[in-house]
Design a protein around this motif. Sequence first.
Motif, mmCIF file in Angstrom:
data_model
loop_
_atom_site.group_PDB
_atom_site.id
_atom_site.type_symbol
_atom_site.label_atom_id
_atom_site.label_comp_id
_atom_site.label_asym_id
_atom_site.label_seq_id
_atom_site.Cartn_x
_atom_site.Cartn_y
_atom_site.Cartn_z
ATOM 1 N N MET A 1 0.847 -1.198 0.000
ATOM 2 C CA MET A 1 0.000 0.000 0.000
ATOM 3 C C MET A 1 0.884 1.249 0.000
ATOM 4 S SD MET A 1 -2.675 1.403 2.901
ATOM 5 C CE MET A 1 -3.824 0.057 2.708
ATOM 6 N N ARG A 2 0.575 2.175 -0.894
ATOM 7 C CA ARG A 2 1.324 3.423 -0.967
ATOM 8 C C ARG A 2 0.912 4.340 0.188
ATOM 9 N NH1 ARG A 2 -0.021 7.444 -4.785
ATOM 10 N NH2 ARG A 2 -1.283 5.804 -5.778
ATOM 11 N N LEU A 3 1.913 4.874 0.905
ATOM 12 C CA LEU A 3 1.662 5.746 2.049
ATOM 13 C C LEU A 3 1.919 7.201 1.683
ATOM 14 C CD1 LEU A 3 3.468 3.653 4.819
ATOM 15 C CD2 LEU A 3 1.026 3.684 4.302
ATOM 16 N N PRO A 4 1.357 8.139 2.444
ATOM 17 C CA PRO A 4 1.671 9.552 2.212
ATOM 18 C C PRO A 4 3.163 9.806 2.414
ATOM 19 C CG PRO A 4 -0.226 9.316 3.665
ATOM 20 C CD PRO A 4 0.376 7.957 3.518
ATOM 21 N N PRO A 5 3.750 10.802 1.745
ATOM 22 C CA PRO A 5 5.178 11.109 1.942
ATOM 23 C C PRO A 5 5.512 11.386 3.401
ATOM 24 C CG PRO A 5 4.304 12.321 0.064
ATOM 25 C CD PRO A 5 3.124 11.690 0.754
ATOM 26 N N GLN A 6 4.612 12.062 4.080
ATOM 27 C CA GLN A 6 4.773 12.318 5.508
ATOM 28 C C GLN A 6 3.460 11.990 6.210
ATOM 29 O OE1 GLN A 6 6.116 16.456 5.689
ATOM 30 N NE2 GLN A 6 8.195 15.729 6.117
ATOM 31 N N ILE A 7 3.554 11.257 7.308
ATOM 32 C CA ILE A 7 2.356 10.862 8.048
ATOM 33 C C ILE A 7 2.189 11.770 9.254
ATOM 34 C CG2 ILE A 7 1.319 9.038 9.454
ATOM 35 C CD1 ILE A 7 2.465 7.012 7.556
ATOM 36 N N ASP A 8 1.012 12.325 9.405
ATOM 37 C CA ASP A 8 0.691 13.178 10.553
ATOM 38 C C ASP A 8 0.401 12.281 11.746
ATOM 39 O OD1 ASP A 8 -0.260 14.954 12.412
ATOM 40 O OD2 ASP A 8 -1.605 16.009 11.038
ATOM 41 N N HIS A 9 1.315 12.287 12.723
ATOM 42 C CA HIS A 9 1.159 11.388 13.874
ATOM 43 C C HIS A 9 0.021 11.808 14.799
ATOM 44 C CE1 HIS A 9 3.527 14.626 15.659
ATOM 45 N NE2 HIS A 9 3.131 14.196 16.844
ATOM 46 N N GLU A 10 -0.548 12.970 14.571
ATOM 47 C CA GLU A 10 -1.678 13.398 15.384
ATOM 48 C C GLU A 10 -2.988 12.770 14.918
ATOM 49 O OE1 GLU A 10 -1.800 15.319 18.085
ATOM 50 O OE2 GLU A 10 0.385 15.471 18.146
ATOM 51 N N LEU A 11 -2.982 12.136 13.759
ATOM 52 C CA LEU A 11 -4.200 11.545 13.193
ATOM 53 C C LEU A 11 -4.068 10.029 13.145
ATOM 54 C CD1 LEU A 11 -4.810 14.013 10.218
ATOM 55 C CD2 LEU A 11 -5.969 13.987 12.448
#
Length: 263
Positions: A1-11
């Motif tokens: 699965m392709r992930l976002p370039p940066q993951i927002d750890h608050e979500l």
Amino acid sequence: MRLPPQIDHELPWGYWLRLERSEGRPDLFFDPDGGEWNSLREAFWFGRLGMPAGDGGPHHDILEILLVILLNLSRANSSESELLFDAFGGNHAAARLFGLWMRSLGLIAPKSPGGSGLRSVTPEGWSAMLMLGATRPQPVRAMRPGGVSVRTLATIGMGPMNDDARMREIEEGSAGWPTAFQRRDVGKRFAIVLVKRDVDAPVPVARTAWSQTFTSERDRDMLYDWICRRVDRWEAWSDLAWGDGGAKLTSHLLSLVLLSEAG
């Protein structure tokens, strides 16, 4: 699965998926590659962890261990030997395998480049922790007066405060939970009690599942502070006392205290 370039750890993990609802069929989550999933846990289990589709997953017992590890490593006072005993029953090979697997996925990382031992939780690991807690199919989600989120379990009492303030915050904040450790004074003795509320009973009255008394208030509060720093383990410890008796929990906590002191 392709992930976002940066993951927002608050979500919570999977916030980038698209949810589609239509009459006549269950809701579906769509990932950026066109994959279809019935739930966030299914997307995480099959799409992210790469588990085989024919085994009937997601397997919540494995995801629960993963959640326990992430919660433990999110604490400032995390102890590798304590985690080994509490989550894996002392099985070094199983703990090492889980740690290497989670590191290969990018959910945890060494605290220093090329380091070993305790890891830190990555932004995706923190995001996954929030999702696994929010979708957890356990009675903990039915806590009164409201649900206790993993964010609460990971951060309650962790701000810049002294020991007394931290204990009071956790004691007051956990008053409505179905499982809570509390301080009580019994005559000239000072006690810690584990109160458990059976949320599945017709009348969910609170019952004392375990207690320990001390002759010194200072000694009692030292152990209570230690317990408060591990609020994410309260449910598991409550299950141990409820199923195997208070003596089993006493022995378990004593072992954990010694392991945490040993580092």
